[in-house]
Motif scaffolding. Structure first.
Motif, PDB file in Angstrom:
ATOM      1  N   TRP A 242       4.727  12.819  -2.311  1.00 31.68           N
ATOM      2  CA  TRP A 242       5.169  13.575  -2.593  1.00 31.68           C
ATOM      3  C   TRP A 242       6.820  14.077  -2.706  1.00 31.68           C
ATOM      4  O   TRP A 242       7.619  14.615  -2.787  1.00 31.68           O
ATOM      5  N   PHE A 243       6.886  13.133  -1.034  1.00 31.71           N
ATOM      6  CA  PHE A 243       8.364  12.644  -1.469  1.00 31.71           C
ATOM      7  C   PHE A 243       9.451  12.069  -1.633  1.00 31.71           C
ATOM      8  O   PHE A 243      10.493  11.872  -1.389  1.00 31.71           O
ATOM      9  N   ASP A 244       9.269  10.844  -1.734  1.00 31.42           N
ATOM     10  CA  ASP A 244       9.604   9.721  -2.608  1.00 31.42           C
ATOM     11  C   ASP A 244      10.702   8.651  -1.230  1.00 31.42           C
ATOM     12  O   ASP A 244      11.546   8.708  -1.579  1.00 31.42           O
ATOM     13  N   ILE A 245       9.701   8.969  -0.280  1.00 27.19           N
ATOM     14  CA  ILE A 245      10.551   8.586   0.972  1.00 27.19           C
ATOM     15  C   ILE A 245       9.263   7.085   1.703  1.00 27.19           C
ATOM     16  O   ILE A 245       7.871   7.642   1.577  1.00 27.19           O
ATOM     17  N   TYR A 246       9.545   6.394   2.113  1.00 28.02           N
ATOM     18  CA  TYR A 246       8.660   5.214   2.845  1.00 28.02           C
ATOM     19  C   TYR A 246       8.602   5.729   3.502  1.00 28.02           C
ATOM     20  O   TYR A 246       9.263   6.069   4.874  1.00 28.02           O
ATOM     21  N   CYS A 247       7.051   5.708   4.489  1.00 27.46           N
ATOM     22  CA  CYS A 247       7.065   6.530   6.454  1.00 27.46           C
ATOM     23  C   CYS A 247       7.300   4.857   6.665  1.00 27.46           C
ATOM     24  O   CYS A 247       6.841   4.025   6.105  1.00 27.46           O
TER      25      CYS A 247
END
Length: 130
Positions: A43-48
């Protein structure tokens, strides 16, 4: 049964249980092969912070520490902390008190700050992405 005797039994049983889990780890890992893609990436194109933990743990179980570090550093750090804790437990239960882990809160605060920085920075450096 006194506490020290029970502690010795538990200390001896832990590696036996770990060996049993390691013997069936391939069967257990098959449950995780088809996990859905991380919602944060989708959804956000970031790595959690948890992105890459499963692959890192699988690589660690296969003895590939560099690949494990490549996916995510957390499972290796936890493995080292758990091993040090187990060694402390063994020495305590058999009468010697060897301390391997730091007892200062500052160490753990710095560790958490460094991990948070790692989780943020790995979104910007392609080599650190899982």
């Amino acid at each position: 049964m006194n506490k020290m005797k029970l502690l010795k039994i538990i200390t001896i049983l832990i590696p036996v249980l770990m060996a049993m889990l390691f013997a069936v780890h391939e069967y257990i890992l098959n449950w995780f092969i088809n996990l859905p893609r991380c919602p944060a990436v989708r959804w956000f194109d970031i790595y959690c912070p948890a992105c890459g933990n499963t692959r890192s743990t699988i690589a660690l179980l296969h003895g590939d520490m560099l690949t494990s570090l490549r996916y995510n550093i957390v499972p290796l750090i936890l493995a080292v902390l758990l091993l040090a804790s187990y060694i402390e437990l063994v020495t305590y239960s058999f009468g010697r008190h060897i301390r391997l882990l730091p007892r200062k809160l500052g160490f753990y605060i710095i560790l958490i700050i460094l991990l948070m920085a790692y989780f943020i920075i790995r979104n910007f450096i392609p080599y650190l992405t899982p």
